[in-house]
Scaffold this motif. Sequence first.
Motif, PDB file in Angstrom:
ATOM      1  N   UNK A   1      -2.759   1.287   6.275  1.00  0.00           N
ATOM      2  CA  UNK A   1      -3.838   1.533   5.184  1.00  0.00           C
ATOM      3  C   UNK A   1      -3.311   2.685   4.055  1.00  0.00           C
ATOM      4  N   UNK A   2      -2.578   3.664   4.956  1.00  0.00           N
ATOM      5  CA  UNK A   2      -2.565   5.123   4.068  1.00  0.00           C
ATOM      6  C   UNK A   2      -1.697   4.779   3.005  1.00  0.00           C
ATOM      7  N   UNK A   3      -1.785   5.675   1.856  1.00  0.00           N
ATOM      8  CA  UNK A   3      -0.994   5.600   0.855  1.00  0.00           C
ATOM      9  C   UNK A   3      -0.139   6.705   0.859  1.00  0.00           C
ATOM     10  N   UNK A   4      -0.702   8.057   0.718  1.00  0.00           N
ATOM     11  CA  UNK A   4       0.375   9.342   0.650  1.00  0.00           C
ATOM     12  C   UNK A   4      -0.478  10.508   1.284  1.00  0.00           C
ATOM     13  N   UNK A   5       0.266  11.590   1.447  1.00  0.00           N
ATOM     14  CA  UNK A   5      -0.331  12.796   2.128  1.00  0.00           C
ATOM     15  C   UNK A   5       0.196  13.970   1.133  1.00  0.00           C
ATOM     16  N   UNK A   6      -0.567  15.001   1.465  1.00  0.00           N
ATOM     17  CA  UNK A   6       0.021  16.320   0.732  1.00  0.00           C
ATOM     18  C   UNK A   6      -0.354  17.442   1.580  1.00  0.00           C
TER      19      UNK A   6
END
Length: 365
Positions: A127-132
Amino acid sequence: MAQPAAPTSDASAPNAPAPRDPAELRQRHEALQKEKGPLRARDAAAALGVTEAELVASRVGDGGVTRLSDDWDDFCHGLEALGEVMALTRNPHAVIEKTGIFRNVQLFDHGGNVLDEGLDLRIFRHKWGTAFAVRDVENQRRSIQIFGPEGLAYHKLFKFGAEGEEAFEAFATKFAAEDQSPGFVPVPAAEPPPEKPDEEIDQAGLLEAWSKIQDTHEFFFLFRRFKVSRMQALRLGGEFTRRVDLHSHRQILEWARDASFEIMVFVSSPGVIEIHTGTVKKLKLMGDWYNVLDKGFNLHLFEPGVAHAWVSKKPTADGIVTSLELYDEAGKTVALFFGKRKPGQVEQEAWREALAALPDAPAEG
């Protein structure tokens, strides 16, 4: 209370939202800060009419934010190198913060567990989209922030103080994405299907199947089988459910504190469930927020967001498991409370008695 991005979404897709100009968004954010003073990212994004992921992504490439790879398996295993972190998971009405190390990672299918002594997480990385990687140098605070495709913060890991800088920068360098251009285009989340009218539900069949459950994890499949939402199942739960006072969490937490009773507290975002198991000590009401402020564990409940409170009984192979469950007006989970129990153990009678002592909710109408 801190708040919690995917490779940028395909803006060429039909009906996709138009991308916002990152430079213009940064300028608006700076102007807002001058007017209002420092704001939490979640609050600033709301004030600017954007998602939190858009606000964070507007800083990619300026040295403060690094877009990270979405190779989630390696990413999750790599987080242990950060050492001790403060892990934060939130939904609109609850925030949980636990201190520990992101280790003992078990990944399977789309899910996974983190089973450190301090951190107990269930992760749904599909379900994750992106990370920073986000740097707030002025406050000596650095964080890894994971967002969903719709731009909501799913989970954050914070490092405080200068001593964590080397490990943080090593992680950010190792997992930096090739694309370091600013910007993020959120994908609107799908609306849940409307509930069927209660009279169309096979309540007798639902309750019979409910009575035969052997594991609490089977309830997801039970609800799907009978095409009921969680709130609808609670309404139709008969002897298995009871609607209780909206401030029941206060009574339970105060009882657990006074009895030195170990409880389990679950707070979830769409992509992560974070769990505390243990005692609670320092309880404090601050405005609309009811808080647990213990070393290594903080819980913040926004009480006006709690619209429904239920005690629920779930049969298992080890006997009945009882919980206090809080929901918002839309029927989404705010927080869940259980007595501490391991598989193979019978639930403690003291916990059942504490829940039985909760007052019923006032009659509707």
